[in-house]
Design a protein around this motif. Structure first.
Motif, PDB file in Angstrom:
ATOM      1  N   PHE A 108       0.888  -1.154   0.000  1.00 59.24           N
ATOM      2  CA  PHE A 108       0.000   0.000   0.000  1.00 59.24           C
ATOM      3  C   PHE A 108       0.930   1.209   0.000  1.00 59.24           C
ATOM      4  O   PHE A 108       1.795   1.324   0.867  1.00 59.24           O
ATOM      5  N   SER A 109       0.773   2.073  -1.000  1.00 54.22           N
ATOM      6  CA  SER A 109       1.777   3.077  -1.289  1.00 54.22           C
ATOM      7  C   SER A 109       1.117   4.407  -1.620  1.00 54.22           C
ATOM      8  O   SER A 109      -0.106   4.500  -1.717  1.00 54.22           O
ATOM      9  N   PHE A 152       1.239  -7.023  -5.403  1.00 54.83           N
ATOM     10  CA  PHE A 152       0.050  -6.208  -5.657  1.00 54.83           C
ATOM     11  C   PHE A 152       0.345  -4.827  -5.114  1.00 54.83           C
ATOM     12  O   PHE A 152       0.720  -4.677  -3.947  1.00 54.83           O
ATOM     13  N   LEU A 153       0.187  -3.836  -5.958  1.00 51.54           N
ATOM     14  CA  LEU A 153       0.480  -2.459  -5.581  1.00 51.54           C
ATOM     15  C   LEU A 153      -0.802  -1.646  -5.603  1.00 51.54           C
ATOM     16  O   LEU A 153      -1.540  -1.680  -6.582  1.00 51.54           O
ATOM     17  N   LEU A 154      -1.054  -0.935  -4.516  1.00 49.72           N
ATOM     18  CA  LEU A 154      -2.195  -0.027  -4.488  1.00 49.72           C
ATOM     19  C   LEU A 154      -1.693   1.357  -4.084  1.00 49.72           C
ATOM     20  O   LEU A 154      -1.184   1.538  -2.978  1.00 49.72           O
ATOM     21  N   GLU A 155      -1.792   2.301  -5.008  1.00 50.76           N
ATOM     22  CA  GLU A 155      -1.386   3.684  -4.749  1.00 50.76           C
ATOM     23  C   GLU A 155      -2.588   4.388  -4.102  1.00 50.76           C
ATOM     24  O   GLU A 155      -3.572   4.689  -4.769  1.00 50.76           O
ATOM     25  N   LEU A 156      -2.500   4.626  -2.810  1.00 51.09           N
ATOM     26  CA  LEU A 156      -3.642   5.171  -2.060  1.00 51.09           C
ATOM     27  C   LEU A 156      -4.041   6.569  -2.527  1.00 51.09           C
ATOM     28  O   LEU A 156      -5.192   6.962  -2.377  1.00 51.09           O
ATOM     29  N   ASP A 157      -3.093   7.306  -3.105  1.00 53.95           N
ATOM     30  CA  ASP A 157      -3.422   8.659  -3.575  1.00 53.95           C
ATOM     31  C   ASP A 157      -4.079   8.647  -4.949  1.00 53.95           C
ATOM     32  O   ASP A 157      -4.473   9.688  -5.452  1.00 53.95           O
ATOM     33  N   ALA A 187      -8.037   7.354   1.303  1.00 55.82           N
ATOM     34  CA  ALA A 187      -7.964   7.849   2.688  1.00 55.82           C
ATOM     35  C   ALA A 187      -8.639   6.869   3.641  1.00 55.82           C
ATOM     36  O   ALA A 187      -8.126   6.582   4.735  1.00 55.82           O
ATOM     37  N   ALA A 188      -9.783   6.337   3.225  1.00 47.09           N
ATOM     38  CA  ALA A 188     -10.501   5.355   4.061  1.00 47.09           C
ATOM     39  C   ALA A 188      -9.678   4.079   4.204  1.00 47.09           C
ATOM     40  O   ALA A 188      -9.617   3.475   5.285  1.00 47.09           O
ATOM     41  N   LEU A 189      -9.030   3.656   3.119  1.00 39.52           N
ATOM     42  CA  LEU A 189      -8.177   2.465   3.178  1.00 39.52           C
ATOM     43  C   LEU A 189      -6.998   2.696   4.118  1.00 39.52           C
ATOM     44  O   LEU A 189      -6.613   1.807   4.873  1.00 39.52           O
ATOM     45  N   GLN A 190      -6.433   3.901   4.082  1.00 38.59           N
ATOM     46  CA  GLN A 190      -5.309   4.206   4.970  1.00 38.59           C
ATOM     47  C   GLN A 190      -5.763   4.161   6.437  1.00 38.59           C
ATOM     48  O   GLN A 190      -5.051   3.629   7.289  1.00 38.59           O
ATOM     49  N   ARG A 240       0.135   3.996  10.407  1.00 42.01           N
ATOM     50  CA  ARG A 240      -0.588   4.931   9.542  1.00 42.01           C
ATOM     51  C   ARG A 240       0.219   5.270   8.293  1.00 42.01           C
ATOM     52  O   ARG A 240      -0.328   5.608   7.253  1.00 42.01           O
ATOM     53  N   SER A 241       1.542   5.201   8.396  1.00 40.40           N
ATOM     54  CA  SER A 241       2.404   5.664   7.305  1.00 40.40           C
ATOM     55  C   SER A 241       2.445   4.661   6.147  1.00 40.40           C
ATOM     56  O   SER A 241       2.096   3.492   6.299  1.00 40.40           O
ATOM     57  N   VAL A 242       2.872   5.164   4.992  1.00 41.04           N
ATOM     58  CA  VAL A 242       3.116   4.307   3.839  1.00 41.04           C
ATOM     59  C   VAL A 242       4.613   4.341   3.540  1.00 41.04           C
ATOM     60  O   VAL A 242       5.278   5.301   3.914  1.00 41.04           O
ATOM     61  N   PRO A 243       5.147   3.312   2.914  1.00 39.48           N
ATOM     62  CA  PRO A 243       4.427   2.124   2.465  1.00 39.48           C
ATOM     63  C   PRO A 243       4.017   1.238   3.644  1.00 39.48           C
ATOM     64  O   PRO A 243       4.638   1.275   4.693  1.00 39.48           O
ATOM     65  N   ASN A 244       2.972   0.498   3.401  1.00 39.97           N
ATOM     66  CA  ASN A 244       2.484  -0.468   4.373  1.00 39.97           C
ATOM     67  C   ASN A 244       2.552  -1.813   3.646  1.00 39.97           C
ATOM     68  O   ASN A 244       1.836  -2.023   2.673  1.00 39.97           O
ATOM     69  N   ILE A 245       3.456  -2.678   4.089  1.00 39.51           N
ATOM     70  CA  ILE A 245       3.837  -3.858   3.299  1.00 39.51           C
ATOM     71  C   ILE A 245       3.453  -5.156   4.012  1.00 39.51           C
ATOM     72  O   ILE A 245       3.660  -5.293   5.213  1.00 39.51           O
ATOM     73  N   PHE A 246       2.924  -6.076   3.210  1.00 38.47           N
ATOM     74  CA  PHE A 246       2.557  -7.402   3.707  1.00 38.47           C
ATOM     75  C   PHE A 246       3.217  -8.458   2.824  1.00 38.47           C
ATOM     76  O   PHE A 246       3.213  -8.333   1.597  1.00 38.47           O
TER      77      PHE A 246
END
Length: 104
Positions: free
Chosen positions: A20-21, A43-48, A54-57, A67-73
């Motif tokens: 999540f980026s 899988f890459l998801l650009e939150l912006d 914002a809801a996903l973040q 809360r910060s990005v990147p958020n990696i799994f």
């Protein structure tokens, strides 16, 4: 459970490696560069760049406490952010291999 939390959890559950980026974030860029260098499938998801970013973040913060990005799994486990990923460089090949994200 909120729709965003359900969506975030489904993305995590359905993909062996998730980032999540935000497209403009230098730390996100560093993480993506490292994964690309390893030829990892992720899988890459650009939150912006998504409407519910914002809801996903917010949902990710609920799920991970981060809360910060990147958020990696990797393999549905929360790795953390870029510094956490970089710190795992030595074990990254094994983690990605066991996740099926790189060729064995």
């Amino acid at each position: 459970m909120s729709a965003a939390k359900t969506k975030a959890q489904k993305i995590i559950d359905d993909n062996s490696v998730v980032v999540f980026s935000k497209s403009y974030c230098p730390y996100c860029r560093a993480s993506k560069a490292l994964l690309n260098e390893k030829h990892a499938k992720y899988f890459l998801l650009e939150l912006d760049e998504v409407e519910d970013g914002a809801a996903l973040q917010d949902a990710l913060e609920e799920i991970t406490g981060q809360r910060s990005v990147p958020n990696i799994f990797i393999s549905q486990k929360h790795i953390g952010g870029n510094s956490d990923l970089q710190a795992k460089k030595g074990q990254l090949d094994d983690l990605l291999r066991s996740a099926g994200a790189i060729e064995a």
